[in-house]
Write an enzyme that holds these catalytic residues in place. Sequence first.
Site, mmCIF file in Angstrom:
data_model
loop_
_atom_site.group_PDB
_atom_site.id
_atom_site.type_symbol
_atom_site.label_atom_id
_atom_site.label_comp_id
_atom_site.label_asym_id
_atom_site.label_seq_id
_atom_site.Cartn_x
_atom_site.Cartn_y
_atom_site.Cartn_z
ATOM 1 N NE ARG A 58 -6.523 -14.006 5.917
ATOM 2 C CZ ARG A 58 -7.074 -12.404 5.633
ATOM 3 N NH1 ARG A 58 -6.645 -11.882 4.690
ATOM 4 N NH2 ARG A 58 -7.820 -12.036 6.993
ATOM 5 C CG HIS A 111 -5.365 -6.366 0.246
ATOM 6 N ND1 HIS A 111 -6.731 -6.552 1.124
ATOM 7 C CD2 HIS A 111 -5.815 -7.308 -0.708
ATOM 8 C CE1 HIS A 111 -7.489 -7.310 0.484
ATOM 9 N NE2 HIS A 111 -7.104 -7.782 -0.569
ATOM 10 C CE LYS A 164 -3.982 -2.288 2.343
ATOM 11 N NZ LYS A 164 -5.013 -2.221 3.321
ATOM 12 C CD GLU A 198 -9.073 -9.328 -3.081
ATOM 13 O OE1 GLU A 198 -9.897 -9.091 -2.068
ATOM 14 O OE2 GLU A 198 -7.962 -9.575 -2.791
ATOM 15 N NE ARG A 211 -2.101 -5.681 7.360
ATOM 16 C CZ ARG A 211 -3.025 -6.492 6.759
ATOM 17 N NH1 ARG A 211 -3.562 -7.853 7.442
ATOM 18 N NH2 ARG A 211 -3.575 -6.256 5.847
ATOM 19 C CE1 TYR A 264 -9.416 -3.095 0.451
ATOM 20 C CE2 TYR A 264 -8.632 -1.161 -0.799
ATOM 21 C CZ TYR A 264 -8.387 -2.253 0.047
ATOM 22 O OH TYR A 264 -7.134 -2.814 0.568
ATOM 23 C CG ASN A 284 -3.608 -2.372 6.735
ATOM 24 O OD1 ASN A 284 -3.373 -1.987 5.588
ATOM 25 N ND2 ASN A 284 -4.291 -3.127 7.285
HETATM 26 P P1 CMP Z 1 -7.535 -4.899 3.962
HETATM 27 O O1 CMP Z 1 -6.850 -6.002 4.157
HETATM 28 O O2 CMP Z 1 -6.779 -3.870 2.579
HETATM 29 O O3 CMP Z 1 -9.002 -4.628 3.622
HETATM 30 C C1 CMP Z 1 -9.703 -3.573 4.053
HETATM 31 C C2 CMP Z 1 -8.930 -2.572 4.802
HETATM 32 O O4 CMP Z 1 -9.815 -1.585 5.399
HETATM 33 C C3 CMP Z 1 -8.078 -2.928 5.781
HETATM 34 O O5 CMP Z 1 -7.082 -3.649 5.177
HETATM 35 C C4 CMP Z 1 -7.628 -1.603 6.556
HETATM 36 O O6 CMP Z 1 -6.410 -1.366 6.002
HETATM 37 C C5 CMP Z 1 -9.056 -1.006 5.979
HETATM 38 N N1 CMP Z 1 -9.577 -0.788 7.558
HETATM 39 C C6 CMP Z 1 -10.220 -1.820 8.237
HETATM 40 N N2 CMP Z 1 -10.848 -1.229 9.415
HETATM 41 C C7 CMP Z 1 -10.498 0.155 9.426
HETATM 42 C C8 CMP Z 1 -10.776 0.888 10.279
HETATM 43 N N3 CMP Z 1 -11.465 0.874 11.399
HETATM 44 N N4 CMP Z 1 -10.613 2.310 9.855
HETATM 45 C C9 CMP Z 1 -9.667 2.561 8.895
HETATM 46 N N5 CMP Z 1 -9.495 1.457 7.978
HETATM 47 C C10 CMP Z 1 -9.682 0.200 8.083
#
Ligand code: CMP
Length: 139
Positions: A86, A116, A10, A127, A103, A50, A113
């Site tokens: 994961r 993904h 990311k 995806e 992470r 998303y 984070n």
């Molecule tokens: P990802 O695995 O990319 O899938 C969805 C993303 O939403 C997740 O990682 C986080 O980066 C983001 N996400 C999930 N929960 C929150 C939250 N409470 N606030 C902001 N971003 C979030």
Amino acid sequence: AIERTFSMIKPDATKRNLTGAIVKIFEENGLRVVASKRVWMSRRQAEGFYAVHKERPFFDELCDFMSSGPTVVQVLEGENAIAKNREVMGATNPADAAEGTIRKLYANSIGENSVHGSDAPETAAEEIAYWFAETEIVG
Ligand code: CMP
């Protein structure tokens, strides 16, 4: 079984020049990069990718962030690649991520984070197809 999964490095991580460090962790854990490209996704592309999170309170923030800079989209291949990826990513919230995970090492927050990864075979297929043509995947 040998599987393929979809991965994104990311914008928070590409900005800090962590692409190689993250790929090294994939490779050390038996995940092979079989497709890779760097993209600056549009907001519309982020919203499409998303779409399952459309109703979540963090959706706007997530799409703003994902279109704020470069992302490296990849297909990773290996034994149990979906679960393995994961495991090496660690928990979504870096505060909950295990020692040594990507992470835990690099994520700034639950939103920023760093990576993904697909959560199941069906989402992995969707995806991968969102970002790659079959001809771009070279196993
Ligand atoms: P990802 O695995 O990319 O899938 C969805 C993303 O939403 C997740 O990682 C986080 O980066 C983001 N996400 C999930 N929960 C929150 C939250 N409470 N606030 C902001 N971003 C979030």
